[in-house]
Design an enzyme around this catalytic site. Structure first.
Site, PDB file in Angstrom:
ATOM      1  N   LYS A 194      13.352   9.420 -65.962  1.00 15.00           N
ATOM      2  CA  LYS A 194      13.326   7.942 -65.614  1.00 15.00           C
ATOM      3  C   LYS A 194      13.985   7.301 -66.749  1.00 15.00           C
ATOM      4  O   LYS A 194      14.696   6.171 -66.500  1.00 15.00           O
ATOM      5  CB  LYS A 194      11.973   7.505 -65.788  1.00 15.00           C
ATOM      6  N   ASP A 195      13.871   7.859 -68.012  1.00 13.88           N
ATOM      7  CA  ASP A 195      14.809   7.298 -69.112  1.00 13.88           C
ATOM      8  C   ASP A 195      15.862   8.013 -69.493  1.00 13.88           C
ATOM      9  O   ASP A 195      16.092   8.852 -70.515  1.00 13.88           O
ATOM     10  CB  ASP A 195      13.833   7.199 -70.502  1.00 13.88           C
ATOM     11  N   SER A 243       5.816   4.212 -64.524  1.00 18.25           N
ATOM     12  CA  SER A 243       5.872   3.564 -65.860  1.00 18.25           C
ATOM     13  C   SER A 243       4.869   2.882 -66.312  1.00 18.25           C
ATOM     14  O   SER A 243       4.055   2.249 -65.749  1.00 18.25           O
ATOM     15  CB  SER A 243       7.229   2.442 -65.928  1.00 18.25           C
ATOM     16  N   GLY A 302       3.591  10.689 -64.828  1.00 16.98           N
ATOM     17  CA  GLY A 302       4.991  10.987 -65.173  1.00 16.98           C
ATOM     18  C   GLY A 302       4.851  11.710 -66.391  1.00 16.98           C
ATOM     19  O   GLY A 302       5.358  12.773 -66.438  1.00 16.98           O
ATOM     20  N   HIS A 303       3.897  11.063 -67.548  1.00 19.80           N
ATOM     21  CA  HIS A 303       3.982  11.960 -68.551  1.00 19.80           C
ATOM     22  C   HIS A 303       3.251  13.252 -68.552  1.00 19.80           C
ATOM     23  O   HIS A 303       3.591  14.300 -68.968  1.00 19.80           O
ATOM     24  CB  HIS A 303       2.810  11.310 -69.426  1.00 19.80           C
ATOM     25  N   LEU A 356      -0.725   6.647 -70.780  1.00 21.07           N
ATOM     26  CA  LEU A 356      -0.150   7.697 -70.155  1.00 21.07           C
ATOM     27  C   LEU A 356      -0.480   7.598 -68.469  1.00 21.07           C
ATOM     28  O   LEU A 356      -1.327   6.800 -68.070  1.00 21.07           O
ATOM     29  CB  LEU A 356      -0.783   9.002 -70.454  1.00 21.07           C
ATOM     30  N   GLN A 379      17.982   7.396 -72.602  1.00 16.77           N
ATOM     31  CA  GLN A 379      17.127   8.285 -73.719  1.00 16.77           C
ATOM     32  C   GLN A 379      17.316   9.627 -73.767  1.00 16.77           C
ATOM     33  O   GLN A 379      17.646  10.439 -74.763  1.00 16.77           O
ATOM     34  CB  GLN A 379      15.760   7.968 -73.799  1.00 16.77           C
ATOM     35  N   GLY A 411       1.985   6.899 -75.421  1.00 15.34           N
ATOM     36  CA  GLY A 411       0.566   6.617 -74.852  1.00 15.34           C
ATOM     37  C   GLY A 411       0.603   5.650 -73.564  1.00 15.34           C
ATOM     38  O   GLY A 411       1.896   5.768 -72.835  1.00 15.34           O
TER      39      GLY A 411
HETATM   40  O1  PAF Z   1       9.932   7.635 -74.109  1.00 14.10           O
HETATM   41  C1  PAF Z   1       9.231   7.127 -74.987  1.00 14.10           C
HETATM   42  O2  PAF Z   1       7.987   6.838 -74.682  1.00 14.10           O
HETATM   43  C2  PAF Z   1       9.644   6.926 -76.506  1.00 14.10           C
HETATM   44  O3  PAF Z   1      10.818   6.312 -76.448  1.00 14.10           O
HETATM   45  C3  PAF Z   1       9.497   8.252 -77.172  1.00 14.10           C
HETATM   46  C4  PAF Z   1      10.416   9.246 -76.853  1.00 14.10           C
HETATM   47  C5  PAF Z   1       8.125   8.553 -77.225  1.00 14.10           C
HETATM   48  C6  PAF Z   1       9.847   7.816 -78.627  1.00 14.10           C
HETATM   49  O4  PAF Z   1       9.252   6.991 -79.345  1.00 14.10           O
END
Ligand code: PAF
Length: 270
Positions: free
Chosen positions: A148-149, A184, A33-34, A30, A152, A28
């Protein structure tokens, strides 16, 4: 846009979808970027599902979890405008029912303990648990994550290689403010003055990428003089985030640091 509040409604929705399904997981708060992930997903697929779930397992700092911005009505409006088909809004109980043991492990888990993993112990383990759960429930054909991540993204790549080889993994380039600052959810917590300063992180990455100008130590000191405290600034090899001894082809520069109380990360691919 359908809103799915429970595992049952998600399962029913999944059964009705015959077209390829793209999945964009979020917590959330948002921003563009999202939405750029959603737009990328829409370009390739007929249907897009987004999850909004603030995953407690990935917060090593309880205060961070408490303070994480929650802007659900605005999020839903943005997703509807962007043309999302379904939003999954599970409760804690849906994601982690009492009889479910979240203990998924990666075979090669070295990436979980370096850089982000070092400064946020347990963070990637929490990300692995929630994504494994969502990928199993949603069974997407494709998933979209933001560059950006970057660390991850590499963890997700390992989850997919190991557990979900049929899922297509997509990384979408970082969306930036005009100043260069990476978008972000945490930027919402910066003061106007801090927002102005935060662009210096991007300047640092560009200085290193373009010219290797004056090197890493000089850049850390330059940021320090602007009251930006660096946790790490390093070249890394992809995908395992090991530190290169010699220039190699698949590399990135990664950054994490604090501006006041706010922790910011960014990276550039080389
Ligand atoms: O990047 C994020 O917002 C979180 O790490 C994700 C991928 C939704 C997992 O909770």
């Amino acid at each position: 846009m359908i809103i799915l509040f429970s595992n049952n409604s998600l399962a029913n929705f999944r059964q009705t979808i015959a077209e390829p399904l793209a999945f964009v997981p979020t917590m959330g708060a948002l921003h563009d970027g999202h939405l750029s992930l959603v737009r990328a997903a829409k370009q390739e697929h007929f249907k897009v599902i987004v999850s909004i779930f603030v995953n407690p397992l990935q917060f090593n700092n309880p205060e961070d979890l408490l303070k994480y911005p929650r802007t659900i009505q605005n999020d839903l409006n943005l997703l509807e405008e962007t043309g999302v088909d379904a939003v999954f809004l599970p409760s804690n109980n849906d994601v982690y029912p009492i009889d479910y043991q979240p203990n998924i492990k990666l075979k090669n888990n070295q990436i979980e303990t370096v850089f982000e993993g070092y400064f946020r112990p347990g963070h990637f383990d929490g990300v692995i648990q929630v994504l494994h759960r969502f990928f199993s429930q949603i069974q997407p054909d494709s998933v979209f994550f933001g560059q950006k991540d970057l660390q991850q993204c590499m963890v997700v790549k390992l989850i997919i290689d190991e557990y979900f080889p049929k899922i297509k993994f997509n990384i979408v380039e970082t969306s930036r403010e005009k100043s260069g600052l990476a978008m972000s959810s945490r930027n919402l917590r910066l003061s106007a003055k801090e927002l102005e300063l935060a662009k210096e992180i991007y300047t640092t990455l560009m200085n290193l990428k373009r010219f290797n100008k004056n090197g890493i130590n000089h850049e850390i000191e330059r940021l320090n003089n602007l009251n930006i405290t660096t946790e790490y600034l390093s070249y890394v090899n992809l995908p395992h985030f090991d530190v290169p001894e010699h220039p190699a082809s698949n590399q990135a520069i990664v950054y994490a640091g604090y501006l006041g109380q706010i922790r910011l990360i960014d990276n550039l691919l080389l």
